[in-house]
Structure formats: structure tokens, C-alpha cells
Design an enzyme around this catalytic site. Structure first.
Site, PDB file in Angstrom:
ATOM      1  N   GLY A  32      18.195  10.590 -33.731  1.00 49.68           N
ATOM      2  CA  GLY A  32      17.887  11.168 -32.420  1.00 49.68           C
ATOM      3  C   GLY A  32      18.858  10.713 -31.358  1.00 49.68           C
ATOM      4  O   GLY A  32      19.160  11.435 -30.400  1.00 49.68           O
ATOM      5  N   ALA A  33      19.363   9.491 -31.527  1.00 49.57           N
ATOM      6  CA  ALA A  33      20.277   8.974 -30.509  1.00 49.57           C
ATOM      7  C   ALA A  33      21.604   9.723 -30.545  1.00 49.57           C
ATOM      8  O   ALA A  33      22.244   9.919 -29.510  1.00 49.57           O
ATOM      9  CB  ALA A  33      20.489   7.483 -30.707  1.00 49.57           C
TER      10      ALA A  33
ATOM     11  N   GLY B 233       0.828  -1.208   0.000  1.00 51.85           N
ATOM     12  CA  GLY B 233       0.000   0.000   0.000  1.00 51.85           C
ATOM     13  C   GLY B 233       0.854   1.246   0.000  1.00 51.85           C
ATOM     14  O   GLY B 233       1.785   1.391  -0.794  1.00 51.85           O
ATOM     15  N   GLY B 234       0.522   2.158   0.943  1.00 47.62           N
ATOM     16  CA  GLY B 234       1.245   3.438   1.036  1.00 47.62           C
ATOM     17  C   GLY B 234       2.734   3.228   1.198  1.00 47.62           C
ATOM     18  O   GLY B 234       3.544   4.044   0.749  1.00 47.62           O
TER      19      GLY B 234
HETATM   20  C1  HXC Z   1      -2.480  -2.774  11.055  1.00 47.88           C
HETATM   21  C2  HXC Z   1      -1.418  -4.661  10.343  1.00 47.88           C
HETATM   22  C3  HXC Z   1      -1.366  -4.172   9.019  1.00 47.88           C
HETATM   23  C4  HXC Z   1      -1.944  -2.884   8.782  1.00 47.88           C
HETATM   24  C5  HXC Z   1      -0.430  -6.094   9.046  1.00 47.88           C
HETATM   25  N1  HXC Z   1      -0.818  -5.853  10.302  1.00 47.88           N
HETATM   26  N2  HXC Z   1      -0.757  -5.087   8.236  1.00 47.88           N
HETATM   27  N3  HXC Z   1      -1.960  -3.966  11.330  1.00 47.88           N
HETATM   28  N4  HXC Z   1      -2.471  -2.222   9.826  1.00 47.88           N
HETATM   29  N5  HXC Z   1      -1.913  -2.333   7.562  1.00 47.88           N
HETATM   30  C6  HXC Z   1      -0.667  -6.709  11.489  1.00 47.88           C
HETATM   31  C7  HXC Z   1      -1.557  -7.942  11.449  1.00 47.88           C
HETATM   32  O1  HXC Z   1      -2.830  -7.626  11.955  1.00 47.88           O
HETATM   33  C8  HXC Z   1      -0.806  -8.884  12.366  1.00 47.88           C
HETATM   34  O2  HXC Z   1      -1.056  -8.522  13.716  1.00 47.88           O
HETATM   35  C9  HXC Z   1       0.650  -8.531  12.087  1.00 47.88           C
HETATM   36  O3  HXC Z   1       0.639  -7.228  11.501  1.00 47.88           O
HETATM   37  C10 HXC Z   1       1.307  -9.471  11.129  1.00 47.88           C
HETATM   38  O4  HXC Z   1       0.484  -9.570   9.974  1.00 47.88           O
HETATM   39  P1  HXC Z   1       0.094 -10.957   9.277  1.00 47.88           P
HETATM   40  O5  HXC Z   1      -0.999 -10.656   8.326  1.00 47.88           O
HETATM   41  O6  HXC Z   1      -0.107 -11.978  10.311  1.00 47.88           O
HETATM   42  O7  HXC Z   1       1.456 -11.282   8.508  1.00 47.88           O
HETATM   43  P2  HXC Z   1       1.651 -12.023   7.127  1.00 47.88           P
HETATM   44  O8  HXC Z   1       0.793 -13.268   7.072  1.00 47.88           O
HETATM   45  O9  HXC Z   1       3.104 -12.191   6.968  1.00 47.88           O
HETATM   46  O10 HXC Z   1       1.101 -11.031   6.020  1.00 47.88           O
HETATM   47  C11 HXC Z   1       1.743  -9.794   5.781  1.00 47.88           C
HETATM   48  C12 HXC Z   1       0.860  -8.888   4.863  1.00 47.88           C
HETATM   49  C13 HXC Z   1      -0.565  -8.757   5.478  1.00 47.88           C
HETATM   50  C14 HXC Z   1       0.797  -9.534   3.494  1.00 47.88           C
HETATM   51  C15 HXC Z   1       1.566  -7.547   4.740  1.00 47.88           C
HETATM   52  O11 HXC Z   1      -0.418  -8.417   6.863  1.00 47.88           O
HETATM   53  C16 HXC Z   1      -1.389  -7.741   4.786  1.00 47.88           C
HETATM   54  O12 HXC Z   1      -1.930  -7.999   3.720  1.00 47.88           O
HETATM   55  N6  HXC Z   1      -1.499  -6.533   5.411  1.00 47.88           N
HETATM   56  C17 HXC Z   1      -2.245  -5.460   4.816  1.00 47.88           C
HETATM   57  C18 HXC Z   1      -1.506  -4.914   3.613  1.00 47.88           C
HETATM   58  C19 HXC Z   1      -2.217  -3.756   2.940  1.00 47.88           C
HETATM   59  O13 HXC Z   1      -3.140  -3.950   2.151  1.00 47.88           O
HETATM   60  N7  HXC Z   1      -1.846  -2.552   3.308  1.00 47.88           N
HETATM   61  C20 HXC Z   1      -2.394  -1.389   2.703  1.00 47.88           C
HETATM   62  C21 HXC Z   1      -2.925  -0.525   3.774  1.00 47.88           C
HETATM   63  S1  HXC Z   1      -3.679   0.862   2.969  1.00 47.88           S
HETATM   64  P3  HXC Z   1      -1.086  -9.596  14.892  1.00 47.88           P
HETATM   65  O14 HXC Z   1      -1.420  -8.797  16.106  1.00 47.88           O
HETATM   66  O15 HXC Z   1      -2.109 -10.604  14.523  1.00 47.88           O
HETATM   67  O16 HXC Z   1       0.301 -10.188  14.940  1.00 47.88           O
HETATM   68  C22 HXC Z   1      -2.426   1.893   2.608  1.00 47.88           C
HETATM   69  C23 HXC Z   1      -2.866   3.128   1.832  1.00 47.88           C
HETATM   70  C24 HXC Z   1      -1.899   4.221   1.919  1.00 47.88           C
HETATM   71  O17 HXC Z   1      -1.316   1.702   2.935  1.00 47.88           O
HETATM   72  C25 HXC Z   1      -1.867   4.938   0.584  1.00 47.88           C
HETATM   73  C26 HXC Z   1      -0.900   6.077   0.603  1.00 47.88           C
HETATM   74  C27 HXC Z   1      -0.539   6.521  -0.810  1.00 47.88           C
END
Ligand code: HXC
Length: 516
Positions: free
Chosen positions: A406-407, A168-169
Site C-alpha cells: 500500500g505504501a 475551551g472554545g
Molecule cells: C471571563 C475570565 C475568563 C473567562 C479568565 N478570566 N477566564 N473572565 N471569562 N472565560 C478572567 C479572570 O476572572 C481574571 O479576572 C483574569 O481573567 C485572569 O484570570 P486568572 O484566573 O486570574 O488567571 P490565571 O490564574 O493565570 O488562570 C488562567 C486560566 C483561568 C487557567 C485561563 O483563568 C481559567 O481557568 N479560566 C477559565 C478557562 C475555561 O474553562 N474557559 C472555557 C470557557 S467555556 P480578574 O478581573 O480577576 O483579573 C468555552 C466554551 C466555548 O470557551 C466552546 C466553543 C466550541
């Protein structure tokens, strides 16, 4: 001593955060911990941590139970080969390294201190992106990082090392930095994960294919470096810094005086064997680079992307230079959309950080075709022209064989702003190849002649004699010297040395409008 116990207690609290259990969890994923990464990168005992007790102000959605001191990122400064750098390292074991308000604030502070003190910043990224529980505050956390990164661009080198998810971000911070390092099988950089992709487009994709190190190293061009493991990756981060100045007001570190080598007798006899005389024959331009620059100093950037061009840092008589070359081994070294982007961005980096540029030119020109036109070869090709014309660092071009159309303008024309243009006797400087040219300017004459085939051959020879050598350009003052290939290294050093004091003012304006 007063306070001794209190400070010991505080230090214990910080240490306790990196407990064995969490470290094990990280190691099981094949990853180093956030602190181990810092210790691989920095000289021993030089790290000074900033804000270790900062924590989130939010208590939404169970965050109150997850919050930790440091807020999931370690930030601070230390030394690499005795030169100062700022560094931040996201800790996936704490809330998935997700970025909340305070986490973002710590990163911003590190980058701002780096900019104010004129030192590079290295971001080590292992993060699930914007912290969902903090809502818009986490998005604003990213916004502040992007803002400060843009303001620091061209002031200090900014390097991103992706060693886990950068989701994401999180992926736009690397996207705004100068160089992105990734590790095979470990790094993932994408704006939305496979689940969202499936929902939106119906495509089944893996993390690796979507945003793995090889995807970004070869297809998207987002990654500048891809390595097999983390340790190798950090070793190479240290290496790139040895080519870079601390900031835009300094020159890159010089290993020895260029003057010492000006009198060296060594020549490049081997070049005559490496580059075939027949202009249609390809060869490996990397061997030419190895021959011309100081031994084993070529540090290639974007090795797997747009492989018909080569860019990277090297040393010439100890002086750091940026090398741009056509790789004739692939697609005859043409300039296409991807190689244009690759070259333009590299040139702009070199210009921002006082690194002279040396071009090795052997290309038939910009790539023709409907695909390239539709994808915007004009827009992308213009970036190369813009970047070179705008650059005020020393610019030297060596034409080995072909410099067509051009190159030629982009990579070797004095009128575009090159300080020195050197040509080998095998240089061919023309609007286009003789075969194509004949078909345009002698179309009717050939058709009306008694023997069109013979006439065409004669006309091709006539054009070749006139243009397919460096003499016309030399007579017009567009080639400074026609040199024996074996003397190239020596002459390059002689030409570079006086250019090192080059200073060129810029036109007063807010900024130009680089074609993007
Ligand atoms: C809060 C998060 C988190 C998030 C992960 N965690 N991503 N907590 N916000 N964005 C937490 C989980 O809840 C978990 O907590 C711990 O981190 C580990 O994550 P897992 O999912 O267990 O790990 P894994 O299986 O290795 O998977 C990793 C991952 C997945 C693929 C990155 O966590 C995931 O898909 N996260 C979301 C990714 C995403 O879509 N982010 C975009 C956000 S929007 P616990 O307590 O259970 O250990 C964004 C927009 C900004 O960023 C735009 C700006 C331009």
C-alpha cells in the site's frame, strides 16, 4: 491644526490602556504583552490597528467595571519582510483575554479582510476562552470566528501562535488553522482544564501534561511547531511565511531561478554513503534531505510527532517544495495512523497553496497489528491515498529502497497520479517482502520438499531477483527513470522545472468525501 488635540487625546487613551502595571503583571508570568508580540512579529512602523475603541455592550456580573476600549484584543495589519499580513493578538491583562461578542467581531473582521485582500492571517492567542459574563453571545463570537476560518481555509494561510492559555472554545480556532505554533512552559491548549478533568474522570493532571507544548508537539499532534521561548517562536513564524504564497492564487516566493542551477556540476556523491545498501539497515533520512535540497532550507513540520515520517518545506534550486519522506531510523519508516494523518494533512496544505510535492520513499508499508486495525489504519491510511490522488500540484516520487504494498501505491504509484517516479537501482518495488511472499505462495511446495529450508531460501532468492529491483516497474512504465543516486538533485530539478506550469482541472462536484 484642526482636530489635532482631539486625535492626540484619543491616542493617549489607547496608550494608557497598556500601562506599566499591567505589562509588569504579564512579564511576571514570563510573557510578552499583546502589543510587544505584534512588534516582534511585524516590520517596524508597519502596524495599522483596527477598531481600537470597540468595547463590550454587556454590563452583567460586574463586567461594567472591567470593560475596556479594544475589548481585550488588538487587531490590524502590517508587514513581515515587506509582505502584508493581518494579525490579532489577545490581551490576557484585559479580562483574561476572554472572548466576548465584540472581541470576536474584531477577530472575524481581521480574518475577513485578510481573505478578501488575499493575505495570511496570524492569530496570537492568550485567552481564558468564552467570556463567561456575556453568556451565549461569547459562544456565538466563537461560532462566527469558526465560520469565517472555515471559509478562509485553502484561500489564505492561517497561523495560530499560542502564548498562554487557549482554553475551551479558544482551542478550536487554532484547531481550524493551518499551523499551530507553541512555546514550552507557556502555551496551554485544552478543551477543559485540570479541575474539570478531575471532576469528570477522577484523573489528577497538570496543565502541562494535559495541554502543554510538548504534549501537543509529540502526543496529540495538534502543534506543528514547539519553541523554547516567545521570541524564537515569532522568528520562526516569519520564517514559515517565507515559504508560503500570500494566497491560493499565487505561487510561493522564488528565491532564484531554477534554471540557474540546472547547469550546476555539483553531484550528491555523499548519498551513496548515507544510505546503506542493506535494506534492513536504518539511516537518518534527514541527512538525505539536507543533501538533496538547497542548503539549510528544510523547515520541518511536526518534528516531534509521528517521527517515523518526515514532512516539511524546502527549496530546490530556489523553488519551494513540500517534502514527504519515510524516516527509516524509526520503526523502519512504516506508515501508521499518526504518520498517515501527518502526511495527508501536509499534502493537502501543499496542494491548496501551489507547492509541488517531492516524496522520498523507503518504507515496508502500512503497519500491521491489532492495535492499528482497531484504531482505524484503514480510515487513516485512506487519507494519504485521498490526499495524493486529489492533489493537482506537481508530484514527484523518488524510491530509494523499499516501496512495498500500500505504501508503494500511496507514495509512488504513477497510477495514483504521480507525475514522475524516479528509482535508485537499490529500489525494491513489490507487493510485500520476499520472506513473507514465499510463505504465502510457496507454502505447500516448501512443506512438501525434501529440504524445506533450502527450498525456502531458493524461492526467496527467486522472488528477490524478480521484484526486489526497479526493473519490473520500469518495464511496465511505472518508473520513469532509474537514476544514479549521485545525480538525484540534478534530475529532480530537471523534472520539476517543466512541471511548474502544470495545470489540472478538477471534477465538477460539490466536494469529495475525504475519509476523516
Ligand atoms: C471571563 C475570565 C475568563 C473567562 C479568565 N478570566 N477566564 N473572565 N471569562 N472565560 C478572567 C479572570 O476572572 C481574571 O479576572 C483574569 O481573567 C485572569 O484570570 P486568572 O484566573 O486570574 O488567571 P490565571 O490564574 O493565570 O488562570 C488562567 C486560566 C483561568 C487557567 C485561563 O483563568 C481559567 O481557568 N479560566 C477559565 C478557562 C475555561 O474553562 N474557559 C472555557 C470557557 S467555556 P480578574 O478581573 O480577576 O483579573 C468555552 C466554551 C466555548 O470557551 C466552546 C466553543 C466550541
Amino acid at each position: 491644526m484642526k482636530f489635532e488635540k482631539e486625535i492626540e487625546q484619543l491616542n493617549k487613551e489607547v496608550e494608557a490602556l497598556d500601562n506599566q502595571e499591567l505589562a509588569e503583571k504579564q512579564h511576571q508570568k514570563g510573557k510578552l504583552t499583546a502589543r510587544e508580540r505584534i512588534s516582534y512579529l511585524l516590520d517596524p512602523e508597519t502596524f495599522v490597528e483596527l477598531d481600537p475603541f470597540v468595547e463590550t455592550r454587556f454590563n452583567n456580573l460586574g463586567l461594567e467595571k472591567k470593560k475596556v476600549a479594544g475589548d481585550g484584543v488588538i487587531a490590524g495589519f502590517g508587514k513581515i519582510n515587506n509582505r502584508l499580513v493581518y494579525v490579532f493578538s489577545q490581551d490576557f491583562t484585559k479580562m483574561g483575554g476572554s472572548l466576548g461578542e465584540m472581541h470576536g467581531q474584531k477577530i472575524v473582521r481581521a480574518i475577513e479582510m485578510a481573505r478578501k485582500t488575499g493575505n495570511p492571517v496570524i492569530g496570537i492567542i492568550d485567552s481564558g476562552g468564552a467570556r463567561i459574563q456575556e453568556g451565549i453571545a461569547s459562544l456565538d463570537g466563537y461560532a462566527s470566528i469558526f465560520n469565517t476560518m472555515v471559509k478562509s481555509s485553502g484561500v489564505i494561510p492561517q497561523i495560530s501562535v499560542i502564548v498562554g492559555p487557549s482554553a475551551g472554545g479558544a482551542c478550536y480556532a487554532p484547531g481550524l488553522s493551518d499551523f499551530i505554533f507553541m512555546v514550552e512552559g507557556l502555551s496551554q491548549m485544552y478543551i477543559t482544564g485540570p479541575e474539570v478533568v478531575k471532576k469528570v474522570t477522577g484523573e489528577e493532571v497538570s496543565f502541562e501534561d494535559l495541554g502543554g507544548a510538548n504534549t501537543h508537539g509529540t502526543k496529540s499532534g495538534c502543534a506543528h511547531f514547539v519553541f523554547a521561548n516567545e521570541k524564537e517562536c515569532f522568528t520562526q513564524v516569519k520564517k514559515i511565511l517565507s515559504y508560503l504564497p500570500q494566497n491560493n492564487m499565487e505561487d510561493p516566493p522564488r528565491q532564484k531561478s531554477i534554471l540557474a542551477e540546472l547547469f550546476e556540476k555539483e553531484d550528491n556523491q555523499r548519498l551513496l554513503e548515507l544510505v546503506p545498501e542493506e535494506s534492513e539497515k536504518g539511516y537518518d533520512m534527514k541527512t538525505v534531505i539536507e543533501e538533496l535540497f538547497d542548503k539549510n532550507t528544510f523547515f520541518e513540520v511536526q518534528q516531534g510527532f509521528a517521527i517515523n515520517s518526515l514532512v516539511g518545506f524546502a527549496r530546490l534550486g530556489g523553488v519551494v517544495v513540500g517534502v514527504v519522506a519515510n524516516q527509516t531510523k524509526f520503526m523502519a519508516g512504516v506508515l501508521d495512523i499518526d504518520s498517515s494523518d501527518k502526511i495527508a494533512r501536509f499534502v493537502r496544505f501543499c496542494d491548496a497553496f501551489n507547492i509541488p510535492i517531492i516524496n522520498l520513499v523507503d518504507t515496508p508499508g502500512y503497519l500491521p497489528g491489532i492495535n492499528q486495525e482497531h484504531l482505524g489504519i484503514i480510515r487513516h491510511g485512506a487519507k494519504v491515498l485521498y490526499a495524493y490522488a486529489e492533489a493537482t500540484v506537481p508530484k514527484i516520487s523518488v524510491i530509494l529502497r523499499k516501496a512495498f504494498g500500500g505504501a508503494y501505491i500511496a507514495l509512488a504509484s504513477r497510477k495514483l497520479g504521480y507525475d514522475k517516479v524516479l528509482a535508485w537501482p537499490s529500489a525494491q518495488i513489490a507487493v510485500m517482502g520476499a520472506e513473507q511472499a514465499v510463505k504465502i505462495i510457496y507454502k505447500r511446495e516448501i512443506a512438501e520438499s525434501k529440504d524445506p529450508e533450502i527450498t525456502e531460501k531458493e524461492k526467496i532468492e527467486e522472488i528477490k531477483k524478480l521484484f526486489l529491483n526497479p526493473m519490473q516497474a520500469a518495464k511496465l512504465g511505472q518508473v520513469d527513470m532509474i537514476i544514479n543516486p549521485k545525480d538525484t538533485r540534478l534530475i529532480l530539478m530537471r523534472c520539476l522545472e517543466p512541471l511548474l506550469t502544470k495545470r489540472e482541472g478538477k471534477v465538477a462536484r460539490k466536494h469529495g468525501n475525504v475519509p476523516l
